[in-house]
Design an enzyme around this catalytic site. Structure first.
Site, PDB file in Angstrom:
ATOM      1  NE  ARG A 164      32.880  61.655  23.040  1.00  0.00           N
ATOM      2  CZ  ARG A 164      32.156  62.388  22.226  1.00  0.00           C
ATOM      3  NH1 ARG A 164      32.335  63.696  22.188  1.00  0.00           N
ATOM      4  NH2 ARG A 164      31.257  61.840  21.439  1.00  0.00           N
ATOM      5  CB  ALA A 176      24.152  62.151  17.483  1.00  0.00           C
ATOM      6  CG  ASP A 219      31.715  64.306  13.460  1.00  0.00           C
ATOM      7  OD1 ASP A 219      32.140  64.676  14.571  1.00  0.00           O
ATOM      8  OD2 ASP A 219      30.503  64.333  13.156  1.00  0.00           O
ATOM      9  CG  HIS A 269      27.168  71.184  13.961  1.00  0.00           C
ATOM     10  ND1 HIS A 269      27.483  69.884  14.316  1.00  0.00           N
ATOM     11  CD2 HIS A 269      25.861  71.152  13.603  1.00  0.00           C
ATOM     12  CE1 HIS A 269      26.418  69.119  14.184  1.00  0.00           C
ATOM     13  NE2 HIS A 269      25.419  69.868  13.754  1.00  0.00           N
ATOM     14  CE  LYS A 314      32.059  72.464  15.080  1.00  0.00           C
ATOM     15  NZ  LYS A 314      32.363  71.057  15.319  1.00  0.00           N
ATOM     16  CG  LEU A 347      22.774  64.782  15.335  1.00  0.00           C
ATOM     17  CD1 LEU A 347      22.502  65.514  16.645  1.00  0.00           C
ATOM     18  CD2 LEU A 347      21.613  64.994  14.366  1.00  0.00           C
TER      19      LEU A 347
END
Length: 344
Positions: free
Chosen positions: A18, A264, A248, A137, A100, A220
């Protein structure tokens, strides 16, 4: 019975930190255990340029507790508009270590993600040329696909064509959750690796529904059935160099998890190595933890292994029920419960 375990200092190859006050509250948990971490770029707005990655890196370093030695390994957020020139600049920077791929809408803050991977062909070719890893992902977002099948469908419809078109591109299949993914990574031709979270090693989808909805187990990709959990444990404890640690860890304020439409993500950075030690001990494979946590990741990324060590001891202790998170509170996975390993 092993009561003390000392390993090469581990790294976290998939982490959410974050920003702002929230960053300052969580980064120390990771830095206490890990030498380095791959930092996810899904901020608002996302980290799409090398300049933005540099600025975010500086904010992370400024937020570290005094005396901490920790290296954030930055990433860029792939969009339909990411250019080959940006990839080359990122590679030349020395601090960006991956790009990513979030399929648009797949997870938290992924609305700016890729809508059609074919639009990124020149960018992917540049990544292949300069040796920049693609971090994936691995879920499709087609609403007609069952949420428990999104990873398997992604392998068939996205991963296999991607590997066919760019066979030398280094790809990390992040937070794998299924037997299909574990087998795909193990058997794939070319440079493919995978991260596995502690919560996917420890829990199956039943954990979401014990006595009611358990929002702090919602992540997720979602937890899967026991068959898949066992396949992940087998992969993680196999000693195969393509599998390595990625927590994660994804902090969300308590009120955004305990909500009618909760976010999530599981927060595990506070006690990550304790959770992994528990999972490996349950599989009678503590001797394989060092490879998974400390060796396979840097080897895959072409980075040196850490010089220091981390020691875990068998010790009963109670995890805090919640911890500060900016102006709010954060509930770690298994908050308030007892753990049987502790880092020292």
């Amino acid at each position: 019975m092993i009561d003390t375990l000392t390993i090469v200092r581990p790294d976290d190859w998939h982490l959410h930190l974050r920003d702002g006050d929230a960053l300052a509250d969580v980064v120390g948990d990771t830095a206490r255990q890990f030498g380095r971490a791959i930092i996810m770029p899904n901020l608002k707005p996302p980290v799409t340029t090398t300049a933005q990655a540099r600025a975010y890196r500086e904010r992370i370093l400024a937020a570290l507790p005094a005396g901490t030695r920790f290296e954030p390994l930055m990433t860029l957020y792939l969009t339909d508009n990411t250019t080959p020139e940006e990839v080359r600049a990122a590679r030349a920077s020395g601090f960006v270590h991956g790009v990513k791929l979030y399929p648009a809408g797949a997870t938290t803050n992924s609305d700016a993600g890729v809508t059609d991977l074919r639009r990124c062909a020149k960018t992917l070719e540049a990544m292949q040329d300069v040796g920049m890893p693609l971090l994936v992902h691995g879920e499709v977002t087609d609403p007609t696909v069952d949420i428990f099948d999104r990873e398997a469908v992604f392998i068939d419809t996205v991963m296999q064509p991607l590997r066919r078109d760019f066979p030398a591109l280094k790809v990390v299949f992040e937070h794998i959750t299924t037997k299909h993914a574990a087998e795909y990574v193990r058997d794939a031709q070319g440079p493919v690796g995978a991260t596995i979270t502690a919560h996917h090693l420890l829990y199956n989808r039943n954990a979401l529904f014990v006595g009611g909805i358990r929002p702090h187990y919602y992540c997720l990709p979602v937890l899967k059935r026991e068959t898949h959990r066992l396949a992940l444990v087998a992969a993680a404890t196999s000693g195969h160099p393509r599998f390595f640690l990625g927590t994660d860890s994804a902090p969300h304020a308590k009120g955004l998890k305990e909500h009618a439409c909760g976010c999530a993500g599981c927060y595990t950075a506070l006690h990550a190595m304790e959770l992994y030690a528990e999972a490996f001990e349950d599989a009678n494979a503590l001797d394989k933890l060092e490879g998974f946590a400390s060796l396979h990741g840097p080897d895959f990324y072409g980075l040196p292994r850490n010089a220091g060590t981390l020691t875990l001891t068998r010790s009963q202790w109670q995890l805090p029920a919640e911890v500060p998170f900016g102006e709010q509170m954060l509930v770690p996975l298994r908050g308030g419960e007892m753990l049987r390993w502790k880092t020292v």
